[in-house]
Enzyme design. Structure first.
Site, short mmCIF file in Angstrom:
data_model
loop_
_atom_site.label_atom_id
_atom_site.label_comp_id
_atom_site.label_asym_id
_atom_site.label_seq_id
_atom_site.Cartn_x
_atom_site.Cartn_y
_atom_site.Cartn_z
N LYS A 38 -9.10 1.88 0.42
CA LYS A 38 -8.95 1.11 -0.58
C LYS A 38 -10.23 0.42 -1.01
O LYS A 38 -10.21 0.00 -2.20
CB LYS A 38 -8.02 0.07 0.25
CG LYS A 38 -6.65 0.27 0.61
CD LYS A 38 -5.92 -0.94 1.01
CE LYS A 38 -6.30 -1.65 2.04
NZ LYS A 38 -6.35 -1.12 3.49
N ARG B 249 -3.40 -2.70 14.20
CA ARG B 249 -3.39 -2.61 12.58
C ARG B 249 -2.43 -1.79 12.30
O ARG B 249 -1.52 -1.99 11.04
CB ARG B 249 -4.72 -2.67 11.90
CG ARG B 249 -5.62 -3.68 12.21
CD ARG B 249 -7.05 -3.44 12.32
NE ARG B 249 -7.66 -2.93 11.12
CZ ARG B 249 -8.94 -2.62 10.79
NH1 ARG B 249 -9.68 -2.02 11.95
NH2 ARG B 249 -9.30 -2.35 9.66
N ARG C 269 1.04 -7.48 1.94
CA ARG C 269 1.21 -6.74 3.26
C ARG C 269 2.52 -7.08 3.87
O ARG C 269 2.82 -6.54 5.02
CB ARG C 269 0.24 -7.12 4.31
CG ARG C 269 -0.88 -5.94 3.98
CD ARG C 269 -2.25 -6.76 4.61
NE ARG C 269 -3.21 -6.01 5.44
CZ ARG C 269 -4.34 -5.61 5.11
NH1 ARG C 269 -4.93 -6.18 4.12
NH2 ARG C 269 -5.10 -4.95 6.13
N ARG D 268 -17.62 -3.49 11.53
CA ARG D 268 -16.53 -4.52 11.57
C ARG D 268 -16.00 -4.95 12.98
O ARG D 268 -15.74 -3.68 13.42
CB ARG D 268 -15.15 -4.26 10.63
CG ARG D 268 -15.41 -4.60 8.80
CD ARG D 268 -14.44 -4.06 8.23
NE ARG D 268 -13.03 -4.40 8.57
CZ ARG D 268 -12.09 -4.27 7.81
NH1 ARG D 268 -12.05 -3.70 6.84
NH2 ARG D 268 -10.81 -4.49 8.30
N ARG E 5 -16.95 3.86 10.33
CA ARG E 5 -17.19 3.01 9.44
C ARG E 5 -18.41 2.07 9.31
O ARG E 5 -18.44 1.45 10.58
CB ARG E 5 -15.92 2.21 8.89
CG ARG E 5 -16.17 1.31 7.59
CD ARG E 5 -14.91 1.11 7.00
NE ARG E 5 -13.88 0.33 7.41
CZ ARG E 5 -12.80 -0.13 7.12
NH1 ARG E 5 -12.51 0.50 5.97
NH2 ARG E 5 -11.81 -0.66 7.77
P1 AMP Z 1 -8.49 -5.42 5.65
O1 AMP Z 1 -10.09 -5.67 5.23
O2 AMP Z 1 -7.67 -5.43 4.36
O3 AMP Z 1 -8.30 -4.44 6.50
O4 AMP Z 1 -8.15 -6.65 6.32
C1 AMP Z 1 -8.74 -7.24 7.51
C2 AMP Z 1 -7.83 -8.17 8.15
O5 AMP Z 1 -7.61 -9.32 7.48
C3 AMP Z 1 -6.37 -7.78 8.64
O6 AMP Z 1 -6.38 -6.98 9.90
C4 AMP Z 1 -5.64 -9.00 8.91
O7 AMP Z 1 -6.00 -9.61 10.04
C5 AMP Z 1 -6.26 -9.98 7.62
N1 AMP Z 1 -5.57 -9.58 6.17
C6 AMP Z 1 -6.19 -9.12 5.21
N2 AMP Z 1 -5.14 -8.93 4.33
C7 AMP Z 1 -4.06 -9.74 4.62
C8 AMP Z 1 -2.77 -10.04 4.16
N3 AMP Z 1 -2.51 -9.68 3.10
N4 AMP Z 1 -1.94 -10.62 4.87
C9 AMP Z 1 -2.38 -10.88 6.11
N5 AMP Z 1 -3.32 -10.73 6.95
C10 AMP Z 1 -4.33 -9.90 5.87
#
Ligand code: AMP
Length: 215
Positions: free
Chosen positions: A13, A172, A89, A161, A128
């Protein structure tokens, strides 16, 4: 053009969002990036999100929806639409978004889902590395930087990260199956979803993705 880009952690993404944003000149937010930035700055939002995010759990909907609403309010005068990366999500987020955008020209028009089998994601996630300064993304296995742990573009140190480890990844992926796959099914029923085989190399995926978005 108003777009959601969806997909499991490690599905690409972030990588494709930067390309899409540039190609189509869109306003972009990644909810994950905003949470990480707030966590590292220790803001009130960051303190609320930290405990969830670092374990790989989703941040509660009311916090996330408010953040997206604030983003939308900055878009009123802007042309070209948006690319929302990592949102919605959960089904509640999808419904909240519909309410926020009802009767405006901010309703979502296209949804792309980056599709990768779960067993391929571990290598992608644990390998990553990202450059906090310029946003470049590497993978120590498949796209290593020229000098270990240093960004090719701006020579800053690369970071990993906190949630990019095998333990958090499991949480996740569980969150993704339980909460996000139903959102994809919801939009599929409406005929809005284009799935992209994101297990292929980046340069093979990009023309396919561009074509879908230009249609
Ligand atoms: P990502 O970078 O998209 O993998 O997001 C990293 C973390 O941010 C996720 O594991 C969640 O803890 C939080 N997060 C990101 N987007 C959302 C969302 N739409 N709803 C809830 N938590 C989110």
């Amino acid at each position: 053009m108003n777009i959601f880009i969806m997909g499991a952690p490690g599905s690409g993404k972030g990588t494709f969002s930067s390309r899409i944003k540039e190609e189509f000149n869109l306003n972009h937010i990644s909810t994950g990036d905003i949470f990480r930035e707030n966590i590292s700055k220790g803001t009130e939002l960051g303190l609320k999100a930290k405990a969830y995010s670092e374990k790989g759990l989703l941040v509660p909907d009311e916090i996330t929806n408010k953040m997206v609403k604030d983003f939308l309010s900055t878009l009123e005068d802007k042309k070209n639409g948006y690319l929302l990366d990592g949102y919605p999500r959960t089904l509640d987020q999808a419904k909240a978004f519909e309410e926020m955008t009802a009767g405006t020209d901010l309703a979502v028009e296209k949804i792309v889902v980056m599709d990768v089998p779960f067993d391929e994601l571990t290598r992608r996630i644990t390998g990553r590395r990202t450059c906090k300064k310029c946003g470049a993304i590497y993978n120590i296995y498949s796209k290593p930087p020229k000098v270990a742990e240093v960004c090719d573009e701006c020579q800053s140190p690369l970071t990993q990260r906190k949630d990019d480890n095998a333990e958090s990844l499991k949480v996740r992926l569980d969150e993704y199956s339980k909460n996000t796959e139903p959102v994809i099914a919801y939009y599929e029923e409406k005929g809005m979803v284009s799935k992209v085989d994101a297990s292929k190399p980046i340069d093979e995926i990009w023309p396919v993705l561009k074509e879908i978005l230009k249609k």
